[in-house]
Design a protein around this motif. Sequence first.
Motif, PDB file in Angstrom:
ATOM      1  N   MET A 245       7.459   9.697   3.400  1.00 33.50           N
ATOM      2  CA  MET A 245       6.859   8.619   2.620  1.00 33.50           C
ATOM      3  C   MET A 245       7.546   8.452   1.270  1.00 33.50           C
ATOM      4  O   MET A 245       8.159   9.380   0.747  1.00 33.50           O
ATOM      5  CB  MET A 245       5.367   8.877   2.402  1.00 33.50           C
ATOM      6  CG  MET A 245       4.552   8.871   3.674  1.00 33.50           C
ATOM      7  SD  MET A 245       2.772   9.126   3.378  1.00 33.50           S
ATOM      8  CE  MET A 245       2.348   7.546   2.618  1.00 33.50           C
ATOM      9  N   LYS A 246       7.440   7.246   0.738  1.00 31.89           N
ATOM     10  CA  LYS A 246       7.815   6.925  -0.631  1.00 31.89           C
ATOM     11  C   LYS A 246       6.597   6.292  -1.297  1.00 31.89           C
ATOM     12  O   LYS A 246       5.747   5.704  -0.609  1.00 31.89           O
ATOM     13  CB  LYS A 246       8.975   5.929  -0.663  1.00 31.89           C
ATOM     14  CG  LYS A 246      10.301   6.447  -0.102  1.00 31.89           C
ATOM     15  CD  LYS A 246      11.340   5.337  -0.096  1.00 31.89           C
ATOM     16  CE  LYS A 246      12.646   5.790   0.564  1.00 31.89           C
ATOM     17  NZ  LYS A 246      13.666   6.157  -0.425  1.00 31.89           N
ATOM     18  N   PRO A 247       6.479   6.387  -2.617  1.00 29.02           N
ATOM     19  CA  PRO A 247       5.360   5.720  -3.281  1.00 29.02           C
ATOM     20  C   PRO A 247       5.560   4.210  -3.294  1.00 29.02           C
ATOM     21  O   PRO A 247       6.694   3.713  -3.224  1.00 29.02           O
ATOM     22  CB  PRO A 247       5.393   6.291  -4.706  1.00 29.02           C
ATOM     23  CG  PRO A 247       6.826   6.652  -4.915  1.00 29.02           C
ATOM     24  CD  PRO A 247       7.331   7.122  -3.578  1.00 29.02           C
ATOM     25  N   ALA A 248       4.466   3.484  -3.387  1.00 30.83           N
ATOM     26  CA  ALA A 248       4.563   2.026  -3.468  1.00 30.83           C
ATOM     27  C   ALA A 248       5.402   1.589  -4.657  1.00 30.83           C
ATOM     28  O   ALA A 248       6.080   0.563  -4.610  1.00 30.83           O
ATOM     29  CB  ALA A 248       3.161   1.416  -3.551  1.00 30.83           C
TER      30      ALA A 248
ATOM     31  N   ASP B 132       0.520  -1.561   4.250  1.00 35.81           N
ATOM     32  CA  ASP B 132       1.496  -0.506   4.523  1.00 35.81           C
ATOM     33  C   ASP B 132       2.829  -1.124   4.952  1.00 35.81           C
ATOM     34  O   ASP B 132       2.865  -2.133   5.660  1.00 35.81           O
ATOM     35  CB  ASP B 132       1.003   0.415   5.636  1.00 35.81           C
ATOM     36  CG  ASP B 132      -0.130   1.328   5.188  1.00 35.81           C
ATOM     37  OD1 ASP B 132      -0.330   1.479   3.970  1.00 35.81           O
ATOM     38  OD2 ASP B 132      -0.810   1.889   6.072  1.00 35.81           O
TER      39      ASP B 132
ATOM     40  N   GLY C 278       0.823  -1.198   0.000  1.00 36.47           N
ATOM     41  CA  GLY C 278       0.000   0.000   0.000  1.00 36.47           C
ATOM     42  C   GLY C 278       0.857   1.247   0.000  1.00 36.47           C
ATOM     43  O   GLY C 278       1.359   1.685  -1.027  1.00 36.47           O
ATOM     44  N   ARG C 279       1.111   1.784   1.180  1.00 33.81           N
ATOM     45  CA  ARG C 279       1.955   2.969   1.315  1.00 33.81           C
ATOM     46  C   ARG C 279       3.287   2.591   1.965  1.00 33.81           C
ATOM     47  O   ARG C 279       3.388   1.544   2.609  1.00 33.81           O
ATOM     48  CB  ARG C 279       1.242   4.026   2.161  1.00 33.81           C
ATOM     49  CG  ARG C 279      -0.055   4.517   1.540  1.00 33.81           C
ATOM     50  CD  ARG C 279      -0.907   5.284   2.524  1.00 33.81           C
ATOM     51  NE  ARG C 279      -1.352   4.428   3.626  1.00 33.81           N
ATOM     52  CZ  ARG C 279      -2.102   4.857   4.636  1.00 33.81           C
ATOM     53  NH1 ARG C 279      -2.478   6.126   4.687  1.00 33.81           N
ATOM     54  NH2 ARG C 279      -2.464   4.027   5.600  1.00 33.81           N
ATOM     55  N   VAL C 280       4.275   3.452   1.800  1.00 28.91           N
ATOM     56  CA  VAL C 280       5.598   3.205   2.373  1.00 28.91           C
ATOM     57  C   VAL C 280       5.951   4.380   3.288  1.00 28.91           C
ATOM     58  O   VAL C 280       6.122   5.510   2.827  1.00 28.91           O
ATOM     59  CB  VAL C 280       6.669   3.045   1.281  1.00 28.91           C
ATOM     60  CG1 VAL C 280       8.032   2.776   1.911  1.00 28.91           C
ATOM     61  CG2 VAL C 280       6.284   1.931   0.311  1.00 28.91           C
ATOM     62  N   PHE C 281       6.034   4.090   4.586  1.00 29.93           N
ATOM     63  CA  PHE C 281       6.417   5.096   5.576  1.00 29.93           C
ATOM     64  C   PHE C 281       7.865   4.843   5.991  1.00 29.93           C
ATOM     65  O   PHE C 281       8.258   3.697   6.229  1.00 29.93           O
ATOM     66  CB  PHE C 281       5.529   4.998   6.817  1.00 29.93           C
ATOM     67  CG  PHE C 281       4.073   5.280   6.552  1.00 29.93           C
ATOM     68  CD1 PHE C 281       3.577   6.566   6.608  1.00 29.93           C
ATOM     69  CD2 PHE C 281       3.195   4.243   6.249  1.00 29.93           C
ATOM     70  CE1 PHE C 281       2.235   6.827   6.371  1.00 29.93           C
ATOM     71  CE2 PHE C 281       1.851   4.488   6.013  1.00 29.93           C
ATOM     72  CZ  PHE C 281       1.369   5.783   6.071  1.00 29.93           C
TER      73      PHE C 281
ATOM     74  N   GLU D 260      10.743  14.948  -1.082  1.00 30.14           N
ATOM     75  CA  GLU D 260      10.332  13.963  -2.090  1.00 30.14           C
ATOM     76  C   GLU D 260      11.397  13.719  -3.145  1.00 30.14           C
ATOM     77  O   GLU D 260      11.649  12.567  -3.534  1.00 30.14           O
ATOM     78  CB  GLU D 260       9.019  14.400  -2.760  1.00 30.14           C
ATOM     79  CG  GLU D 260       7.774  14.022  -1.974  1.00 30.14           C
ATOM     80  CD  GLU D 260       7.448  15.011  -0.866  1.00 30.14           C
ATOM     81  OE1 GLU D 260       6.426  14.833  -0.196  1.00 30.14           O
ATOM     82  OE2 GLU D 260       8.243  15.964  -0.676  1.00 30.14           O
TER      83      GLU D 260
END
Length: 248
Positions: free
Chosen positions: A52-55, A193, A26-29, A127
């Motif tokens: 965060m990074k994108p999946a 996640d 899902g998401r990357v924290f 980012e």
Amino acid sequence: MSDLVFPAPAPTRLSVVGSSAAFPVGRVFCIGRNYSWAVGEPKPREMPAWFMKPATAVVPAHGLLPWPPGTGDFCHEIEMVVAIGRGGRDIAPAQVEPHHVWGYAAGLDLTRRDLQQQAKRAGGPWEAAKAFDHSAPCTPIVPVATCGHPRHGAVWLAVNGIERQRADLSELLWPVPELVAMLSRSVALAPGDLIFTGTPAGVGPLAPGDVLSAGVADIGRIAMTVDRAPAPVLAVHPSASPHQETFP
């Protein structure tokens, strides 16, 4: 007739150790500073910062590691990764391991350090420094049923056979239950996640041709070689082929 203007992107998946099923990302924290980098350094009173990074940044942690565009200072950071299997908000630390963690992996939080430094000086977002393609290589997920909840074990990384990073999971300033609880107070976590838990001292630059090896306890091993070739275009269709630095 489809109600989408073009086919939806293929989901990012990670292999699961001992299973033919895949873990849908899902998401990357990513957690910031979470190990002491100096002898006698006191534990901070506040939880570390996170980003965060994108999946789509998540890729298998083996083979060639493409050199990212726009940087002259490409750096490595080895981390234990927590895979969330059950979401929630305002999770109590005591509930994290028994109810919310699905498994663990070893991962790299790769960084365009020069762009990060520029962002710091300008007070801008990270980012460009953190969320680029192929910036989160990750080993297959090991289910909790297989590995339990590791609290001890080496976290290490070597470049061309020379060790640069080494710590023990017991040295995490904020352990997994507290980290997951912290995040859940800020954003509702969801199944799929991933949480990168922070890196030990010794982060440093990579060069084309470098052979990188790393690992986390008995959870996963990484073996990659830095390549100068541009990163391949990410699949967007289900049928497509799928030096020491101080920071928060």
